[in-house]
Motif scaffolding. Structure first.
Motif, short mmCIF file in Angstrom:
data_model
loop_
_atom_site.label_atom_id
_atom_site.label_comp_id
_atom_site.label_asym_id
_atom_site.label_seq_id
_atom_site.Cartn_x
_atom_site.Cartn_y
_atom_site.Cartn_z
N GLU A 146 8.82 -14.61 8.45
CA GLU A 146 7.49 -14.51 9.05
C GLU A 146 6.47 -15.44 8.40
N PRO A 178 7.22 -7.66 15.70
CA PRO A 178 5.96 -8.11 16.30
C PRO A 178 5.42 -7.13 17.34
N GLU A 183 -0.59 -7.41 12.82
CA GLU A 183 0.45 -8.09 12.06
C GLU A 183 0.67 -7.36 10.74
N TYR A 184 1.92 -7.22 10.34
CA TYR A 184 2.29 -6.34 9.23
C TYR A 184 1.60 -6.70 7.92
N ASP A 192 0.61 -11.40 15.45
CA ASP A 192 1.91 -11.99 15.75
C ASP A 192 1.87 -12.87 16.99
N ARG A 195 -1.06 -17.05 16.80
CA ARG A 195 -0.38 -17.75 15.71
C ARG A 195 -1.28 -18.83 15.12
N TRP A 201 3.41 -14.54 10.99
CA TRP A 201 3.64 -13.94 12.30
C TRP A 201 5.14 -13.73 12.46
N SER A 202 5.52 -12.75 13.28
CA SER A 202 6.92 -12.37 13.40
C SER A 202 7.53 -12.85 14.72
#
Length: 255
Positions: A146, A178, A183-184, A192, A195, A201-202
């Protein structure tokens, strides 16, 4: 070393111009510190147990993007009973910290108590992996993909991991899902999908599987749900529930 920021810089291909990966401010939270210090125990259960169940043994293991070595040390001490474990990272400072962590877990002169070889190596981001084709039985990559900025760079990165994996060997990949509002890592709303350079981002589950052409790919997130002490009663729904979990965990066998 963690308080100085050795575990705080993750994006290496944005030239440091994003606010997420900008200059380290000299602060890490106590929660972050505790998580970093307990990574060996965490990965011993969350990663090593399901891998040992699946693979039984992996003589030669490579941990890509090892950071401060939590995953790498857990693998070296695991029931996979490796002979050789190598951790690589784009941060030379993280590699130094990984060596300290390994010493704290009984690694002396590059050997565990069981005799496994464990070493760490600095490899600059974007460089080919400095190993021959088909050398490793297992390649692991936890929370790295990511932070690679473009789809093409991600495809090249995974292609390199597959190159150094032997035929019949495995690549384990863990990256956030995602399919979440935020976003985590950065907690950006729809991060995500928006961008922006300098932010993680996943990739989608479909895009991830396309990065492993010719491989047999399974979701260990599904397996974890089936084995969960409270959720295993509805294990039949695990393939659907896995889409809602925070992490994507794929195990690809190179055929």
């Amino acid at each position: 070393m963690i308080r100085r920021g050795v575990a705080s810089r993750d994006i290496h291909d944005s030239e440091g111009d994003g606010s997420y990966d900008g200059p380290f401010a000299g602060r890490v939270s106590e929660r972050f510190l505790e998580r970093e210090l307990t990574r060996v125990a965490m990965h011993a259960q969350s990663l090593c147990v399901p891998l040992a169940t699946r693979l039984a043994r992996a003589p030669r293991v490579l941990d890509v993007g090892c950071g401060t070595g939590g995953t790498t040390v857990a693998l070296a001490l695991s029931d996979l009973r490796p002979d050789e474990v190598v951790g690589i990272d784009a941060s030379a400072d993280a590699i130094d910290a990984a060596a300290v962590r390994a010493a704290g877990h009984g690694v002396v002169d590059g050997r565990t108590a069981d005799g496994a070889s464990l070493r760490f190596q600095h490899v600059e981001a974007g460089r080919p992996l400095p190993f021959p084709d088909g050398h490793f039985d297992l390649v692991t990559c936890v929370s790295v993909l990511e932070f690679i900025g473009t789809p093409s760079a991600r495809e090249a990165f995974i292609a390199e991991m597959l190159r150094v994996t032997r035929r019949g060997g495995h690549v384990y990949l863990a990256t956030p899902s995602p399919l979440r509002l935020r976003e985590y890592h950065s907690r950006r709303t729809l991060g995500d999908w928006r961008r922006t350079r300098g932010y993680p981002w996943s990739s989608t589950p479909v895009a991830l599987r396309r990065m492993f052409p010719g491989c047999a790919v399974e979701s260990l997130a599904v397996e974890r749900l089936r084995r969960h002490p409270r959720l295993r009663g509805i294990g039949w729904a695990a393939p659907v529930l896995a889409w809602a979990t925070p992490w994507q965990r794929l195990l690809a066998r190179k055929t």
